[in-house]
Scaffold this motif. Sequence first.
Motif, PDB file in Angstrom:
ATOM      1  N   ILE A 109       0.874  -1.163   0.000  1.00 54.73           N
ATOM      2  CA  ILE A 109       0.000   0.000   0.000  1.00 54.73           C
ATOM      3  C   ILE A 109       0.915   1.219   0.000  1.00 54.73           C
ATOM      4  O   ILE A 109       1.667   1.443   0.961  1.00 54.73           O
ATOM      5  CB  ILE A 109      -0.927   0.016   1.232  1.00 54.73           C
ATOM      6  N   LEU A 110       0.850   1.966  -1.064  1.00 51.19           N
ATOM      7  CA  LEU A 110       1.783   3.090  -1.242  1.00 51.19           C
ATOM      8  C   LEU A 110       1.221   4.343  -0.591  1.00 51.19           C
ATOM      9  O   LEU A 110       0.431   5.070  -1.188  1.00 51.19           O
ATOM     10  CB  LEU A 110       2.027   3.322  -2.741  1.00 51.19           C
ATOM     11  N   VAL A 111       1.617   4.561   0.641  1.00 58.87           N
ATOM     12  CA  VAL A 111       1.188   5.765   1.357  1.00 58.87           C
ATOM     13  C   VAL A 111       1.896   6.981   0.770  1.00 58.87           C
ATOM     14  O   VAL A 111       2.813   6.835  -0.041  1.00 58.87           O
ATOM     15  CB  VAL A 111       1.508   5.659   2.868  1.00 58.87           C
ATOM     16  N   ARG A 112       1.473   8.172   1.190  1.00 57.45           N
ATOM     17  CA  ARG A 112       2.137   9.367   0.675  1.00 57.45           C
ATOM     18  C   ARG A 112       2.955  10.092   1.744  1.00 57.45           C
ATOM     19  O   ARG A 112       3.484  11.169   1.522  1.00 57.45           O
ATOM     20  CB  ARG A 112       1.098  10.316   0.068  1.00 57.45           C
ATOM     21  N   HIS A 113       3.032   9.514   2.910  1.00 59.51           N
ATOM     22  CA  HIS A 113       3.903  10.037   3.970  1.00 59.51           C
ATOM     23  C   HIS A 113       4.095   8.849   4.913  1.00 59.51           C
ATOM     24  O   HIS A 113       3.124   8.147   5.211  1.00 59.51           O
ATOM     25  CB  HIS A 113       3.218  11.205   4.696  1.00 59.51           C
ATOM     26  N   GLU A 114       5.320   8.649   5.364  1.00 56.86           N
ATOM     27  CA  GLU A 114       5.579   7.454   6.169  1.00 56.86           C
ATOM     28  C   GLU A 114       4.765   7.440   7.459  1.00 56.86           C
ATOM     29  O   GLU A 114       4.454   6.372   8.002  1.00 56.86           O
ATOM     30  CB  GLU A 114       7.071   7.326   6.488  1.00 56.86           C
ATOM     31  N   GLY A 129      16.863   7.461   7.311  1.00 59.86           N
ATOM     32  CA  GLY A 129      16.844   8.922   7.494  1.00 59.86           C
ATOM     33  C   GLY A 129      15.436   9.457   7.680  1.00 59.86           C
ATOM     34  O   GLY A 129      14.709   9.021   8.571  1.00 59.86           O
ATOM     35  N   PRO A 130      15.031  10.403   6.834  1.00 63.20           N
ATOM     36  CA  PRO A 130      13.720  11.030   7.018  1.00 63.20           C
ATOM     37  C   PRO A 130      12.567  10.038   6.875  1.00 63.20           C
ATOM     38  O   PRO A 130      11.521  10.225   7.508  1.00 63.20           O
ATOM     39  CB  PRO A 130      13.672  12.089   5.915  1.00 63.20           C
ATOM     40  N   GLY A 131      12.741   9.019   6.056  1.00 61.58           N
ATOM     41  CA  GLY A 131      11.695   7.995   5.958  1.00 61.58           C
ATOM     42  C   GLY A 131      11.457   7.372   7.310  1.00 61.58           C
ATOM     43  O   GLY A 131      10.322   7.219   7.771  1.00 61.58           O
ATOM     44  N   ALA A 132      12.544   7.031   7.969  1.00 68.49           N
ATOM     45  CA  ALA A 132      12.455   6.400   9.284  1.00 68.49           C
ATOM     46  C   ALA A 132      11.916   7.376  10.332  1.00 68.49           C
ATOM     47  O   ALA A 132      11.022   7.033  11.112  1.00 68.49           O
ATOM     48  CB  ALA A 132      13.826   5.874   9.694  1.00 68.49           C
ATOM     49  N   THR A 133      12.423   8.613  10.316  1.00 60.27           N
ATOM     50  CA  THR A 133      11.955   9.551  11.358  1.00 60.27           C
ATOM     51  C   THR A 133      10.481   9.899  11.162  1.00 60.27           C
ATOM     52  O   THR A 133       9.782  10.207  12.119  1.00 60.27           O
ATOM     53  CB  THR A 133      12.797  10.849  11.396  1.00 60.27           C
ATOM     54  N   PHE A 173      -7.499  16.733   9.905  1.00 63.93           N
ATOM     55  CA  PHE A 173      -7.559  16.133   8.583  1.00 63.93           C
ATOM     56  C   PHE A 173      -6.418  16.622   7.698  1.00 63.93           C
ATOM     57  O   PHE A 173      -5.848  15.871   6.903  1.00 63.93           O
ATOM     58  CB  PHE A 173      -8.913  16.406   7.908  1.00 63.93           C
ATOM     59  N   GLN A 174      -6.058  17.898   7.886  1.00 60.02           N
ATOM     60  CA  GLN A 174      -4.994  18.443   7.029  1.00 60.02           C
ATOM     61  C   GLN A 174      -3.630  17.862   7.392  1.00 60.02           C
ATOM     62  O   GLN A 174      -2.670  18.024   6.647  1.00 60.02           O
ATOM     63  CB  GLN A 174      -4.956  19.973   7.141  1.00 60.02           C
ATOM     64  N   MET A 175      -3.555  17.205   8.531  1.00 58.92           N
ATOM     65  CA  MET A 175      -2.250  16.631   8.892  1.00 58.92           C
ATOM     66  C   MET A 175      -1.913  15.392   8.072  1.00 58.92           C
ATOM     67  O   MET A 175      -0.756  14.983   8.027  1.00 58.92           O
ATOM     68  CB  MET A 175      -2.211  16.324  10.384  1.00 58.92           C
ATOM     69  N   ASN A 176      -2.930  14.731   7.510  1.00 57.83           N
ATOM     70  CA  ASN A 176      -2.621  13.602   6.624  1.00 57.83           C
ATOM     71  C   ASN A 176      -3.513  13.604   5.395  1.00 57.83           C
ATOM     72  O   ASN A 176      -3.860  12.542   4.865  1.00 57.83           O
ATOM     73  CB  ASN A 176      -2.723  12.271   7.387  1.00 57.83           C
ATOM     74  N   ILE A 177      -3.837  14.805   4.923  1.00 59.76           N
ATOM     75  CA  ILE A 177      -4.758  14.936   3.784  1.00 59.76           C
ATOM     76  C   ILE A 177      -4.182  14.298   2.519  1.00 59.76           C
ATOM     77  O   ILE A 177      -4.923  13.874   1.629  1.00 59.76           O
ATOM     78  CB  ILE A 177      -5.107  16.434   3.562  1.00 59.76           C
ATOM     79  N   GLN A 178      -2.848  14.185   2.470  1.00 58.67           N
ATOM     80  CA  GLN A 178      -2.213  13.618   1.270  1.00 58.67           C
ATOM     81  C   GLN A 178      -2.597  12.167   1.034  1.00 58.67           C
ATOM     82  O   GLN A 178      -2.410  11.644  -0.061  1.00 58.67           O
ATOM     83  CB  GLN A 178      -0.686  13.752   1.382  1.00 58.67           C
ATOM     84  N   GLU A 179      -3.200  11.520   2.045  1.00 60.95           N
ATOM     85  CA  GLU A 179      -3.563  10.104   1.880  1.00 60.95           C
ATOM     86  C   GLU A 179      -4.757   9.905   0.963  1.00 60.95           C
ATOM     87  O   GLU A 179      -5.112   8.762   0.640  1.00 60.95           O
ATOM     88  CB  GLU A 179      -3.766   9.439   3.240  1.00 60.95           C
ATOM     89  N   PHE A 180      -5.381  10.999   0.525  1.00 59.42           N
ATOM     90  CA  PHE A 180      -6.361  10.889  -0.558  1.00 59.42           C
ATOM     91  C   PHE A 180      -5.745  10.081  -1.721  1.00 59.42           C
ATOM     92  O   PHE A 180      -6.393   9.239  -2.325  1.00 59.42           O
ATOM     93  CB  PHE A 180      -6.711  12.286  -1.089  1.00 59.42           C
ATOM     94  N   ALA A 181      -4.478  10.398  -2.016  1.00 51.89           N
ATOM     95  CA  ALA A 181      -3.821   9.764  -3.157  1.00 51.89           C
ATOM     96  C   ALA A 181      -3.676   8.258  -2.958  1.00 51.89           C
ATOM     97  O   ALA A 181      -3.854   7.463  -3.881  1.00 51.89           O
ATOM     98  CB  ALA A 181      -2.456  10.409  -3.390  1.00 51.89           C
ATOM     99  N   THR A 182      -3.352   7.872  -1.703  1.00 48.43           N
ATOM    100  CA  THR A 182      -3.218   6.440  -1.385  1.00 48.43           C
ATOM    101  C   THR A 182      -4.538   5.726  -1.644  1.00 48.43           C
ATOM    102  O   THR A 182      -4.577   4.663  -2.261  1.00 48.43           O
ATOM    103  CB  THR A 182      -2.830   6.288   0.104  1.00 48.43           C
ATOM    104  N   CYS A 183      -5.619   6.336  -1.145  1.00 45.14           N
ATOM    105  CA  CYS A 183      -6.949   5.725  -1.305  1.00 45.14           C
ATOM    106  C   CYS A 183      -7.302   5.549  -2.774  1.00 45.14           C
ATOM    107  O   CYS A 183      -7.918   4.564  -3.155  1.00 45.14           O
ATOM    108  CB  CYS A 183      -8.020   6.592  -0.651  1.00 45.14           C
TER     109      CYS A 183
END
Lengths: 571, 156
Positions: free
Chosen positions: A42-47, A72-76, A449-459
């Motif tokens: 499942i390709l999320v848009r933020h780790e 690095g940033p992926g992990a953090t 909602f705006q804190m993870n709004i980018q997950e629209f793309a994942t859906c």
Amino acid sequence: MIGADALLATLERKGVKEIFAYPGGAVLPIYDRMPNYDIRRILVRHEQAAAFAAQGYSRATGGVGVCLATSGPGATNLVTGIADAKLDNIPMVAITGNVFTHLIGTDAFQEVDIVGICEPIVKHSYFVTDANEIPRVLEEAFYVAKSGRPGPVLIDITKTAQSDSLDPAIVKSILSGEPVEIDLPGYLGDPEPDLSEANTVVDIIAEAERPVVIYGHGVNLSGAEAELQEFLDITGIPHVWTLHGIGSADETGELALGMLGMHGTGTANYAVHHADVIVGIGIRFDDRITGLLKEFQSNNKIVHFDIDRAEFDKNVDLDGRILGQLRETLPVINQKLKNSELELGSKIGEWCGLLRGKKKEWKLDPNKPKVLTEIAVINELYKIIDQDDIVTVDVGQHEMWAAQRFFPKKSRKFLASGGAGTMGFSFPAAIGAAFSGNDVWSISGDGGFQMNIQEFATCVQDKIPVKIMVLNNSFLGMVRQWQELFYDNNYVDTPLVNPDFAAVAAAYGIPSFTVTNLKDTTEVLQKMKAYNDGPIFCEFKVEKEENVFPMVPAGESLGNTKLNKDTTIED
Amino acid sequence: MEKYVILAVTENHPGVLSRMTGLLRRKMFNIDSLTVGKTTNPRISRFTIVILGNEKQARKIARNIENFIEVIEVHVMKMDEIVSREISLVRVKADSVSDPEVLFVFPGVEVKERLDGDEIELEVIDRDDQTDNFMQYLLDHDVLVEKWVRSGVIAV
């Protein structure tokens, strides 16, 4: 077979069907081999969303969700989700890639010490530099995450270990499907039940005149819902529950008094405040449920059922302790109660009568709503959902309103970030929960909602059928409420200027609605319910300055539960 | 506040020490002393951690330590109810020792050697409170201490 294969083959063998992940340089060996394995990515848009989705999966199914990120940033970016899982005891395996082994410690590009960073927020962690260790480490990680008191386990694997070939003997063992031996001499898994204080506990319960049961997350984590219900049926004791206890017993009876705590019901808080015996079952007596400790613990006896000995006497001094998995310890106590000569319930009649009266007197929502409020939307939602539907919530006012009013027939139906209180939790958690096969409703406020709004793309990309609701009051509502009540209406940075959320959803290709009045609410919710072709979205423009009551001001006693701005339960 | 000793038997892995000290820090303990070493089994380490607190605090922290996956066994005891020793290596200014007898009053003290004329090296093996006492005793007798290195307490 290289380390990446060993990782994926072991995940497959552990029954992992999907991982929530985001690619990057230090996990390329794993991504390169992924198409060869029967594991959906499942390709999320933020780790951060990967960690919450993995949690959502765990919370909804009782399994162990898996997320993966680069170094690095992926992990953090996983860190908040891992901390959240630790505070809520959610089993989860988080896998991170790290730079090549020979670069470790050189401040290499995208190198961070993620094991060090996560040390206080994991149940356990591994740093793997040897490909041959991967099968054992994964086997241990799943066992540690799920057994005993569950929690997140982090596995950081260098790119070298992902790329190196394994010893032929280990390859042979993996291919033959032989069980992988674990090596955890210091870890007990589920502790041996300790029932040495069982008779004391039974006596305290039997002699109580004003008892109350508080049950919490431990019940569903242990799968002890039936055993808890039997305990409640045998004893007839009034019961209240924590945020994570929702749905773990019948919550519709006259003596089911509601959620307790800072935004608990008046009756629940009244009962706990006046109880002579408190029976805590799978809870940790945190500050949001106890209020002022010295009043929580006065003129009463407290007994505690838990799986973690370190929880005993942590926040409150106990009069009885029962250690172990609740599904194992509750039946023993139930049997003792049934066998005893004690006349259970004979002393609590007056108390139960009083509480029945209070429950009627302090009923939530006595009047029909006239305008579009968050409560009205939540109540309409609960009218139309099916009993297997899952509701995920974010953090703040809508979360508390939703928690106060939800009485699902099963546990694992109300998913919230309780301990950490992480804004942005609801939407990605719903994405993970959708893999339980149930319909999932995600409720957020306009802030979270705006804190993870980018997950629209994942859906959209992964066609994940989440029913997404944003209750927009144009404020960070809970913070605004505190500013109103305790900081003289000084609304600093709580008013929010928001986008047209439905237009944003539409831009991602998601069917969307905006509801501005009460009469359209049910119709739109019904449309969302009927839709089964991926994500669907609705923004509800609700009343702006509603406050959540009941409320216990921070640090005060449950006796100071305010039913509204001017009245407390003791008035 | 009293001294409590936490004895922990753990797997000998990198990171165990860091987990221990991290836990003590976030539970707001200042570590009085901490030592760790291998045992006869090189896969197993033994920690001796001394903290200041009351019995309840010490038992709580011991339970948290017990919860670490790599921790095999934990015991918690009051400092004065346990056999313990600490080693100090001490160098004092030779010409500040007006009466050599002061170096022989404490039985745990051994005078190792005179170094190049102006320093004397001592080795102290004693309980930590006795070590504190000896330190004070030297100060009271105007002995100039150049260096005092303490190993931290070990206990069984």
